[in-house]
Design a protein around this motif. Structure first.
Motif, PDB file in Angstrom:
ATOM      1  N   UNK B 254      -0.025 -10.723 -12.502  1.00 49.65           N
ATOM      2  CA  UNK B 254       1.068 -10.101 -11.767  1.00 49.65           C
ATOM      3  C   UNK B 254       0.737  -8.617 -11.665  1.00 49.65           C
ATOM      4  N   UNK B 255      -0.115  -8.256 -10.708  1.00 55.94           N
ATOM      5  CA  UNK B 255      -0.575  -6.875 -10.631  1.00 55.94           C
ATOM      6  C   UNK B 255       0.497  -5.952 -10.064  1.00 55.94           C
ATOM      7  N   UNK B 256       0.421  -4.707 -10.508  1.00 59.84           N
ATOM      8  CA  UNK B 256       1.259  -3.685  -9.906  1.00 59.84           C
ATOM      9  C   UNK B 256       0.512  -3.166  -8.694  1.00 59.84           C
ATOM     10  N   UNK B 257       1.169  -3.212  -7.532  1.00 58.46           N
ATOM     11  CA  UNK B 257       0.506  -2.897  -6.281  1.00 58.46           C
ATOM     12  C   UNK B 257       0.943  -1.521  -5.802  1.00 58.46           C
ATOM     13  N   UNK B 258      -0.021  -0.654  -5.540  1.00 56.37           N
ATOM     14  CA  UNK B 258       0.317   0.675  -5.035  1.00 56.37           C
ATOM     15  C   UNK B 258      -0.241   0.811  -3.624  1.00 56.37           C
ATOM     16  N   UNK B 259       0.549   1.382  -2.720  1.00 58.25           N
ATOM     17  CA  UNK B 259       0.075   1.563  -1.342  1.00 58.25           C
ATOM     18  C   UNK B 259      -0.789   2.791  -1.264  1.00 58.25           C
ATOM     19  N   UNK B 260      -2.069   2.565  -1.039  1.00 59.48           N
ATOM     20  CA  UNK B 260      -3.005   3.682  -1.114  1.00 59.48           C
ATOM     21  C   UNK B 260      -2.957   4.593   0.097  1.00 59.48           C
ATOM     22  N   UNK B 261      -2.190   4.227   1.116  1.00 55.62           N
ATOM     23  CA  UNK B 261      -2.146   5.079   2.307  1.00 55.62           C
ATOM     24  C   UNK B 261      -0.859   5.897   2.383  1.00 55.62           C
ATOM     25  N   UNK B 262      -0.083   5.852   1.333  1.00 54.46           N
ATOM     26  CA  UNK B 262       1.194   6.560   1.387  1.00 54.46           C
ATOM     27  C   UNK B 262       1.354   7.417   0.141  1.00 54.46           C
ATOM     28  N   UNK B 409      -2.080  -5.681   0.871  1.00 51.65           N
ATOM     29  CA  UNK B 409      -0.887  -5.048   0.312  1.00 51.65           C
ATOM     30  C   UNK B 409      -1.140  -3.650  -0.249  1.00 51.65           C
ATOM     31  N   UNK B 410      -2.393  -3.359  -0.682  1.00 53.26           N
ATOM     32  CA  UNK B 410      -2.646  -2.017  -1.208  1.00 53.26           C
ATOM     33  C   UNK B 410      -2.998  -1.041  -0.091  1.00 53.26           C
ATOM     34  N   UNK B 411      -3.316  -1.570   1.070  1.00 58.07           N
ATOM     35  CA  UNK B 411      -3.760  -0.748   2.195  1.00 58.07           C
ATOM     36  C   UNK B 411      -4.941   0.126   1.771  1.00 58.07           C
ATOM     37  N   UNK B 412      -5.748  -0.440   0.907  1.00 54.63           N
ATOM     38  CA  UNK B 412      -6.924   0.264   0.401  1.00 54.63           C
ATOM     39  C   UNK B 412      -8.012   0.202   1.459  1.00 54.63           C
ATOM     40  N   UNK B 446     -12.052   2.112 -10.448  1.00 54.93           N
ATOM     41  CA  UNK B 446     -11.825   3.552 -10.444  1.00 54.93           C
ATOM     42  C   UNK B 446     -10.830   4.026  -9.402  1.00 54.93           C
ATOM     43  N   UNK B 447     -10.823   3.382  -8.245  1.00 52.19           N
ATOM     44  CA  UNK B 447     -10.033   3.942  -7.151  1.00 52.19           C
ATOM     45  C   UNK B 447      -8.996   3.006  -6.558  1.00 52.19           C
ATOM     46  N   UNK B 448      -9.080   1.737  -6.909  1.00 54.05           N
ATOM     47  CA  UNK B 448      -8.274   0.732  -6.209  1.00 54.05           C
ATOM     48  C   UNK B 448      -6.771   0.922  -6.335  1.00 54.05           C
ATOM     49  N   UNK B 449      -6.055   0.110  -5.582  1.00 57.87           N
ATOM     50  CA  UNK B 449      -4.596   0.210  -5.548  1.00 57.87           C
ATOM     51  C   UNK B 449      -3.900  -0.753  -6.487  1.00 57.87           C
ATOM     52  N   UNK B 450      -4.652  -1.537  -7.215  1.00 59.23           N
ATOM     53  CA  UNK B 450      -4.026  -2.494  -8.125  1.00 59.23           C
ATOM     54  C   UNK B 450      -4.065  -1.998  -9.562  1.00 59.23           C
ATOM     55  N   UNK B 451      -2.995  -2.176 -10.274  1.00 59.04           N
ATOM     56  CA  UNK B 451      -3.065  -2.076 -11.730  1.00 59.04           C
ATOM     57  C   UNK B 451      -2.984  -3.508 -12.229  1.00 59.04           C
ATOM     58  N   UNK B 452      -4.011  -3.944 -12.902  1.00 60.31           N
ATOM     59  CA  UNK B 452      -3.981  -5.311 -13.427  1.00 60.31           C
ATOM     60  C   UNK B 452      -3.980  -5.202 -14.942  1.00 60.31           C
ATOM     61  N   UNK B 453      -2.778  -5.169 -15.517  1.00 58.96           N
ATOM     62  CA  UNK B 453      -2.703  -4.923 -16.959  1.00 58.96           C
ATOM     63  C   UNK B 453      -3.181  -6.126 -17.749  1.00 58.96           C
TER      64      UNK B 453
END
Ligand SMILES: Nc1ncnc2c1ncn2[C@@H]1O[C@H](COP(=O)(O)OP(=O)(O)OP(=O)(O)O)[C@@H](O)[C@H]1O
Ligand SMILES: Nc1ncnc2c1ncn2[C@@H]1O[C@H](COP(=O)(O)OP(=O)(O)OP(=O)(O)O)[C@@H](O)[C@H]1O
Ligand SMILES: [Mg+2]
Ligand SMILES: [Mg+2]
Lengths: 333, 489, 313, 630
Positions: B254-262, B409-412, B446-453
């Protein structure tokens, strides 16, 4: 007042004679606190209020701090009510989680009672097409079961706390309106209302000054009951996943989020549930006591009401869609 | 053969024939379906697993294993694939399985844009051909060497159905045949005695919808069901008392998804800071009682190409604070959208919010219904928690982070990353592909939009009388919904 | 009376249909999108929207739906394309079984206990009952359900199934044991209302002058209770029962959800979650109709039990 | 008669046979030292009462409201209302002590050996059951067969004059008039031929004609069946006419008792005299004399005679020594006795004479009052829906004049007053207040017109808003009608309060802290505070007892004289009319059938209906007054 004093005997300077008792309600409260019923009611209410509003100051942990103890850990010396699903300290969450639901429930209750009372009194006093209109609106809203109404409103308008208040409050209003209308129909037929109405005083003033103050009893009872229902409906919505948001520590939501652990650490639900129940019991009991001591009616009526501990329920449970309409004269005044 | 599990295996006596297996599963609803191409949720997967077989599926080690396919092979230039069916396969209605059925199935998925089409984005279905009765040839638009991965990662959307397929009276090749179905409530299946692989031990299978975990546990305790799935760690105690617990160290997350374009996530320092804020061990212990596998912000845990040499990221509040300071976001306030889409999602959000506080980041959780989560804002939330089943790394990249991916979803977007990907899917040289994949993973890390804890562990439970339970690394319940291998004593 | 109430009731239902329709139009997010979830693609969306008639004007949609409803066809569910009548038919029956059983039992218990409390008014038992009733009235249904389940099914006694997931196609009476827990919870929830009403009405009658007079006519306590107090307690109690039935219409949402009972409440809840607009519209209209009918029936019954209102002088 | 209690029961044998054969002293009921108190607070309500009633005899119990009459009456059949208890004393019915009987036995006696006619049959009949079944029940629960019961009911309905009323038996209580309900209650009480019957104000609210019928019925039934009857009332005239024996109750004690003729003929106790003096005379125009003060609160601990604070002849010892009942005149046989230290002694004749001298005829000075017409009603017709209830009413009231409107119940008196003040809009015709024409609806009337005519409601308990203090009640119309400053307003309130003789300390009291008479004064003060020209009073004293009534009437009279007030005084009490009104209009069936000067109409009635009214008046001429005048 064993004898009538002669006017001369009471020849006091005008200013010294109070014409109205300004803080009469204080004495009503005072009197109601003297009864056991009032004391118990007030005591329970204040107990819960104290937990809710002072609790956050005394919480040993941050309410949202996870992993303080194990998931649904049982009571221990450092967490006397044990832990919840995320190992948060139940005691701290209980202490922090009261004020929100109490404030929201109070607001919703106030909204419902105020709107309902205005609608009910207006319907009863003004009668005619307005009465019909108001009662039809009431019927339409009532046709949605309370929980369903709130559920629909929230899913249409969004999951926000003020909407929760609006949804629950609005769902109370028609029920309050019915009860108050029935009670107001009775009051508007009283001579003292007519006595003022035939002097040409505006209907709004008559409603506010003559009718409304005499509805304190049903209003008190209604407010008490509505308070319980607000809490029940809000908790029910939380149960269904609407309304409150995690990770808020909130008694209503806690009952829901901890029910998986009912068998492991029942305290995590029992404590908040009991606090809510005690609060509702306290408020209702106190409302009941105030009602009894506020009754400024003659002895026989008072006696018959006191004799029957359940009587206010009559007014509340009865929809009293009484066909008794105010007579034509009052309607057209 | 799917018995090569590597997870926990429960003690079993010898198999018993006959009886009914009752599974009470959560996650379904009125939208439940039996359509082979349309499963939406876990419980649809369970039913699909009973009714259908894919060409290639996953074993309990989460490695690809051929099911209906006998051969599945790219051309040297990876510009086309040849797939040949096993011989002698029949559908539940006795009709033999042919290449036509395979083409029909794949065409149905692609032309209707069904879920499985994300595996077939590179396949030129218009020019797909039947080679012989059992063989098809699938040409690609561009070189695509990972179709097998993509297919097994999407196996549950790609059950093979006959050309006269009727979803209301579904016919497949699976170990169970359709008996009855009421959406949101229950479905009943009977064992397929002519199954091409080991046939089911039980005579029938009943899958019921449960609204929540409490009801599941209650039913298990009251012996109203034999199998329940997706329990929370907190329930393990209760479940163990009522029967057996099966913990599967899954590869889903259940990754935390961050929008890399915003903003604020378009600043890589913010993304890095938030990753450093996470105390993965605590998440694992609070939500999964330590059963999960700590994640390193890269997908594809069980992928043979998963790069275990990347140093494990640990919580580092000071570093996170300093990164935030550099980014000018010292008191960052963010909203995290979460729905009850999978066990661990809402919990992860709450624990993450608590941990973020340490770095002065305020995370406000906005909980929405599942429907709203997947509603019109899906794929464009600024920050949210999604849920993914185990998918091999490159297939996952093809779904999410690369140009044309169906779930961006990350718009990476990173040119180097994209070109590495293009090279990787163009080569059939596994060694070269591994190397390219590792480079991509490092960029993700290093740079991606996912946090996969963490990679979630899934916890299932079964009644005392159930035998044959096997854990699966896919993270799907009961050894990949392998109902045919279970029995009731 | 009936002549006046029935048309009013019909108008009420009609207005409810319009409100529900308008409200569900406002449901955020596109219904078609909601259906497709993670698998939505623009092409699939457009196709589904057309299929659902979402491209028509709201008035046309309303008219289409309402005329269908009048002809007994509430349309098809958005999420699984089955006809709503075939989907909800068994659920309506299941809920009806639950509501009727709980309604009858709750009423009987409430009436009986209310009578006892009225006769023994101001005794310790009476006070205890009153406090218990208030306590129950203040607890959310699902809290009661949790403890009933722990007590009777999962932890203390293992008497009844903890989950009431009736298999599809089964009638509630085929699985009576599954009805037990939800029924107990609903009975616990509604009996206090009837109890309070019954007690209050009976006490009022007993303490009224005609109650006192009846004693002075030489009637025994029991005769006074049965012949004088009861006839006067009927009207308010009927109203309380009516209100209870109406309450149940909402209360089942939670209780059915706790017990996984396949009824209207569950269906409605699911429909709201899924934004299954036609199903929401149909079920809410159904509940409104239930409300109106129960309301008319209780009013008529209460009227019949009150000669003063029934017969003008 | 076959009753369940068994034929061996002496009570029933006697009751049945009507043979007056009682054990001790030939008495049917004997009450000794009976004390009733409130169970919780131990406050005594009926204090040490001893009394006897023989078969065929009627004992009248009189006293002002709240003196304990109902409590005493009920206690005499061994019953107390909820919250009360008999703490002391013995009640013997035909020699059998009721206080020691078990509840089951008592239940057997109720409705058969002894019965009760309640104060308000409207609330004492079960609203949910038909009259027939309620009547039959009292017989059947005592074992009378259905057939026999029906026969008995038919018989008794004839005796109470209900046989002419169709469908009585199948009617519900609310479908009967108050008078019919009262007769049903009486029928019920007599149905079982009891030995003892207690009637609590059974004729209040009945018009004189109906009242007469009921009284005659009671009288004849009692002697026919040898019933010992107790008749509780505050209507002295009725008791004087009906009762053989009278007991006067004050603050829970019997203060005087004896044969009716003696007690009313030569009253000894100052309270009895006060009561009698307050009764208006039907024959002569007199001032009414109210007793000063109000009755003591329940449980008032002050020692001495309870009446002493209000007594005009009290001496200092009266405040310390509790008097006992002593025979009057001293040393006589004791059939007439009074509880007074002063009155029965030497020298009281003087005190009494002194007391009586102030009685005089009202000076008829303003018989020829100002002839300016203030209120003129012409051709007023009124209807409720389609039912026409008033036909072409013509009336006029002059300045300073009091016009009484009398007539039987339902004749339309209230309707007329409601039309005038704007409570009822369904009327046509012309009404002029001074020179302004008045519309039916209040909203179209000028503020001035509204101010000039004020209304006083019948029921003092219902016409004052319980949530307003007296001050607030009086300020409200002032704020509405006038633009007076705060000071002037307060001034006006206080002077009005003075005018109705209420102390200023009452300004902060709530209505429920006032007695009925005081409330009615406040209600009148509220009407007067805006200085109206016309006061419309609808039965303003019918809820009050005689003494309070007297004070309110005298106050109105003074106001009329001092403040140039015109009064429309609606009542069915003819003696009151005589006392206060200069003119009278008699109404029947919505028409004015006779109109003129009070004395001429009452002394020489022309209309048959008026003649009947005068005839049916209970013939009571207060002997005290005659002594004083003679
Ligand atoms: N159940 C009761 N509990 C407490 N006080 C009571 C009760 N019943 C009567 N009282 C009080 O006892 C006193 C006497 O009451 P009772 O009804 O006997 O008076 P009464 O003479 O019949 O008056 P009325 O003429 O108004 O009928 C009153 O002050 C009343 O307030
Ligand atoms: N609101 C009403 N609706 C219909 N009829 C009414 C209404 N009020 C009174 N009446 C009828 O009008 C007639 C006159 O009634 P009204 O009250 O004026 O009589 P009254 O002379 O004041 O009688 P009482 O002496 O009993 O007070 C009666 O026949 C009565 O039944
Ligand atoms: Mg009385
Ligand atoms: Mg009248």
């Amino acid at each position: 007042m064993t004898t009538i004093q002669s006017p001369q005997a009471a020849d006091i300077a005008l200013e010294e004679v109070p014409m109205v008792r300004r803080f009469e309600w204080l004495s009503v409260l005072g009197r109601s606190c003297q009864s056991t019923r009032g004391m118990v009611g007030l005591g329970l209410t204040f107990l819960v209020l104290a937990v809710a509003f002072l609790g956050p100051l005394f919480a040993p942990e941050k309410p949202n701090k996870v992993g303080v103890v194990g998931a649904f850990a049982g009571p221990s010396s450092n967490a006397i009510f044990g832990g919840d699903a995320l190992g948060r300290d139940v005691l701290s969450r209980v202490l922090s989680g009261g004020w929100q639901i109490i404030v929201l429930a109070t607001l919703a209750t106030a909204l419902g009672v105020v709107v309902g009372a205005i609608a009910g009194v207006a319907a009863a006093y003004l009668g005619g097409w307005l009465d019909n209109l108001i009662m039809r609106v009431v019927d339409v809203v009532l046709a949605f079961p309370q929980l369903v109404f709130a559920l629909l409103l929230i899913s249409v308008a969004g999951n926000q706390l003020w909407l929760l208040v609006v949804a629950v409050g609005t769902s109370h209003a028609p029920q309050v309106a019915r009860v108050i209308r029935a009670a107001a129909l009775d009051v508007t037929e009283r001579d003292y209302v007519k006595a003022v109405a035939i002097t040409g005083v505006s209907p709004v003033r008559v409603m506010l000054r003559e009718v409304l103050p005499n509805l304190t009893t049903p209003l008190m009872v209604e407010s008490g009951l509505r308070m319980s229902f607000s809490i029940i409906v809000m908790a029910g919505l939380a149960f269904l996943g609407f309304g409150f948001q995690p990770p808020d520590a909130n008694w209503g939501y806690m009952i829901n989020e901890n029910r998986i652990g009912a068998a492991i650490n029942p305290l995590a639900i029992l404590v908040p549930a009991m606090l809510l129940a005690i609060f509702a019991i306290g408020v209702n009991t106190f409302a009941d006591a105030v009602t009894r001591s506020a009754l400024r009616v003659d002895r026989t009526v008072r006696a018959s009401i006191t004799a029957d501990a359940g009587s206010p329920a009559l007014a509340v449970v009865l929809p009293a869609e009484d066909q008794a309409m105010p007579s034509k004269e009052t309607k057209t005044l | 053969d799917s018995s090569a599990g590597a997870g926990t295996t429960t003690s079993t006596s010898s198999p018993v024939k006959g009886g009914t297996l009752r599974a009470g599963l959560t996650g379904g609803g009125a939208a439940d379906t039996l359509d082979a191409a349309l499963p939406l949720n876990n419980i649809d997967f369970a039913r699909g697993g009973a009714l259908y077989n894919p060409l290639i599926g996953m074993d309990n080690d989460a490695h690809g294993v051929k099911a209906l396919a006998d051969l599945i092979e790219p051309s040297k230039d990876a510009m086309s694939w040849t797939i040949r069916l096993k011989d002698g396969l029949t559908f539940h209605n006795g009709k033999p399985v042919t290449a036509d059925d395979v083409l029909f199935t794949l065409n149905r998925v692609v032309s209707n844009h069904y879920g499985g089409s994300s595996a077939l984005t590179q396949i030129d279905m218009k020019n797909a051909q039947k080679v012989d009765k059992l063989t098809v040839k699938l040409p690609c638009f561009t070189p695509f060497s990972i179709l097998d991965q993509a297919l097994y990662a999407n196996a549950y959307y790609l059950g093979i159905v006959p050309t006269d397929y009727d979803p209301n009276n579904p016919v497949g090749t699976g170990p169970f045949k359709f008996e009855s179905f009421t959406p949101g409530q229950q479905s009943v299946f009977t064992a397929n005695r002519d199954y091409w692989d080991t046939a089911a031990h039980v005579d029938s299978l009943v899958i019921s919808n449960y609204t929540d975990e409490t009801a599941q546990l209650n039913a298990l305790q009251a012996q109203q069901v034999d199998l329940v799935n997706q329990l929370s760690a907190a329930s393990v105690g209760v479940a163990r008392a009522a029967g057996q617990v099966l913990v599967s160290k899954g590869g889903g997350s259940t990754p935390i998804v961050m929008r890399c374009d915003k903003p604020p996530f378009n600043d890589v320092r913010v993304r890095q800071a938030l990753r450093l804020v996470v105390n993965r061990a605590q998440l694992n212990s609070v939500i999964f009682e330590g059963n999960a596998t700590v994640g390193n912000d890269v997908f594809g845990l069980w992928d043979p190409d998963y790069d275990t040499s990347i140093p494990q990221r640990e919580q580092d509040i000071d570093q996170a604070k300093s990164l935030l300071r550099q980014a000018g976001q010292s008191d960052l306030k963010i909203t995290l959208v979460v729905g009850d889409i999978s066990y661990g999602a809402v919990q992860t959000a709450q624990v993450f919010a608590d941990q973020a506080k340490l770095a002065g980041v305020t995370v406000e959780i906005q909980k929405v219904t599942v429907t709203d989560f997947f509603g019109s804002n899906f794929l464009s939330w600024d920050m949210s928690i999604d849920a993914w089943y185990y998918t091999p790394y490159l297939a996952m990249a093809s779904y999410t982070t690369t140009p044309g991916a169906p779930y961006p979803e990350t718009h990476f977007s990173d040119e180097k990353y994209n070109s590495l990907y293009q090279q990787a899917i163009a080569t059939t040289d596994e060694g070269a592909r591994r190397e390219l994949s590792h480079q991509m993973q490092l960029i993700d890390h290093n740079q991606g939009g996912y946090i996969i804890p963490q990679f979630a562990a899934s916890i299932d439970a079964a009644g005392k009388s159930v035998g044959g339970l096997t854990a699966s690394k896919t993270g799907l319940s009961f050894g990949n919904f392998d109902f045919k291998s279970l029995w009731v004593a | 009376m009936l002549l006046q109430r029935v048309p009013l009731g019909i108008v009420t239902i009609w207005i409810v249909t319009m409100i529900v329709f308008a409200a569900t139009q406002l449901l955020p997010g596109n219904a078609a999108l909601a259906v497709l979830g993670k698998n939505a693609t623009p092409e699939r969306l457009a196709a589904l929207e057309k299929q659902m008639g979402l491209d028509q004007s709201p008035v046309a949609q309303y008219w289409h739906w309402f005329s269908g409803l009048l002809q007994g066809d509430p349309g098809r569910s958005l999420v699984n394309q089955q006809t709503i009548s075939s989907l909800t038919g068994p659920q309506v029956l299941n809920s009806a079984a639950l509501v009727v059983t709980a309604g009858i039992l709750g009423t009987l218990i409430g009436v009986a206990v209310g009578l006892v409390a009225a006769v023994l008014r101001d005794s310790p038992l009476d006070h205890a009952l009153a406090a218990t009733a208030l306590a129950i009235l203040s607890l959310p249904e699902f809290v009661i359900a949790i403890f009933v389940t722990v007590l009777f099914s999962t932890n203390v006694f293992h008497w009844f199934p903890a989950v009431s997931a009736l298999p599809p196609g089964a009638r509630p009476w085929d699985h009576v044991s599954m009805l037990v827990l939800p029924t107990i919870v609903l009975v616990i929830v509604i009996a206090p209302y009837v109890f309070r009403m019954m007690r209050a009405a009976t006490v009022e009658a007993l303490e009224s002058e005609y109650g006192e007079m009846a004693g002075l006519k030489g009637l025994t306590k029991r005769q006074v209770l049965l012949r004088h107090a009861l006839p006067n307690a009927v009207a308010p109690t009927v109203q309380a029962i009516g209100l209870n039935l109406l309450y149940l219409a909402g209360g089942i949402v939670v209780v059915e959800s706790v017990y996984n009972y396949p009824g209207v409440g569950q269906a409605l809840y699911q429909a709201i979650l899924n934004k299954d607009v036609p199903t929401i519209q149909f079920l809410v209209t159904l509940l409104a109709a239930f409300y109106v009918i129960v309301n008319i029936i209780t009013d008529v019954l209460a009227l019949m039990a009150t000669p003063r209102r029934r017969l003008q002088r | 008669m076959s009753v369940s209690v068994g034929t061996t029961d002496p009570v029933h044998e006697q009751g049945h046979g009507g043979a007056v054969e009682t054990g001790k002293g030939n008495m049917r009921v004997t009450v000794e030292n009976l004390t009733v108190r409130i169970a919780s607070s131990k406050v005594v309500i009926v204090n040490d009462v001893s009394i006897e009633v023989a078969a065929g005899e009627i004992l009248g119990i009189v006293g002002e409201s709240g003196s304990g009459k109902t409590t005493l009456g009920l206690a005499m059949i061994g019953h107390t209302r909820r919250g009360l208890e008999i703490s002391h004393g013995a009640i013997r019915l035909d020699g059998r002590d009721l206080t020691s009987l078990p509840a089951r036995k008592m239940t057997g006696l109720y409705g058969s050996a002894m019965t009760y006619v309640p104060q308000d049959p409207g609330t004492a009949l079960n609203p949910a059951r038909r009259i027939g079944s309620q009547l039959r029940e009292i017989l059947t629960v005592h074992g009378v067969s259905k057939r026999e019961a029906d026969e008995r009911i038919r018989e008794i309905l004839g005796e109470v004059g209900l046989d002419g009323v169709r469908h009585v038996l199948s009617a519900y209580p609310h479908q009967l008039s108050g008078g019919q309900q009262q007769r049903v209650a009486i029928a019920m009480a007599f149905a079982c031929r009891p030995g003892l019957i207690v009637m609590d104000e059974p004729t209040t609210g009945l018009d004189v004609t109906t009242q007469r019928t009921v009284l005659n019925t009671v009288r004849s039934l009692c002697s026919k069946y040898g019933v010992a009857a107790i008749y509780v009332s505050h209507d002295v005239a009725v008791v004087a006419e009906l009762a053989d024996q009278v007991a006067v109750v004050y603050a829970g004690k019997i203060v005087e008792r004896g044969p009716a003729a003696r007690v009313f003929g030569s009253p000894e106790h100052p309270y009895t005299r006060g009561l009698l003096r307050a009764v208006p005379s039907a024959e002569r125009r007199t001032r009414l004399r109210a007793m000063p003060g109000v009755r003591p609160e329940l449980g008032d601990p002050s020692p001495g005679c309870a009446f002493a604070p209000r007594c005009s002849i009290s001496e200092s010892r009266c405040h310390h020594v509790s008097p006992v009942l002593v025979a009057v005149p001293a040393g006589s046989d004791g059939s007439h006795s009074a509880r007074c230290l002063v009155a029965p002694g030497v020298g009281t004749r003087e005190a009494m004479a002194l007391d009586l001298r102030v009685l005089d005829a009202v000076d008829d000075q303003h018989e020829e009052a100002d002839s300016t017409v203030v209120l003129q009603v012409s051709n007023l017709s009124a209807h409720y829906g389609t039912k026409k209830v008033l036909h072409d009413i013509n009336l006029s009231i002059g300045k300073n004049e009091c016009l009484a409107l009398v007539g039987e119940s339902g004749s339309g008196k209230t309707t007329l007053s409601r039309c005038l003040v704007g409570l009822h809009r369904g009327w046509s015709g012309e009404v002029r207040l001074s020179d302004e024409e008045i519309t039916p609806g209040v909203s179209q009337r000028s503020r001035d017109a509204l101010q000039r005519m004020q209304y006083v409601f019948q029921n003092p308990y219902a016409s004052l808003n319980p949530r307003r203090t007296v001050g607030g009640l009086l300020l409200q119309p002032l704020e509405h009608f006038t633009k007076l400053g705060r000071r002037e307003r307060n001034q006006r309130v206080v002077s009005t309060l003075d005018a109705v003789s209420l102390p200023r300390t009452y300004l902060a009291k709530y209505p429920d802290e006032l007695s009925g008479g005081e409330r009615q004064r406040v209600a009148i003060a509220r009407a007067l505070v805006v200085q109206p020209q016309v006061l419309v009073c609808d039965e303003v004293t019918s809820a009050l007892d005689v003494s309070v009534q007297a004070s309110v009437i005298e106050m109105l009279r003074d106001l009329q004289l001092d403040q140039e007030l015109s009064i429309l005084f609606i009542t069915h009490n003819l003696p009151l009319v005589r006392s206060i009104a200069q003119h009278v209009a008699v109404m029947s069936d919505g028409r004015i059938i006779e109109q003129g000067g009070t004395d001429s109409v009452l002394d020489n009635p022309q209309a048959v209906y008026t003649q009947q009214l005068m005839e049916h008046l209970p013939s009571f001429e207060d002997p005290v007054r005659s002594v004083g005048l003679g």
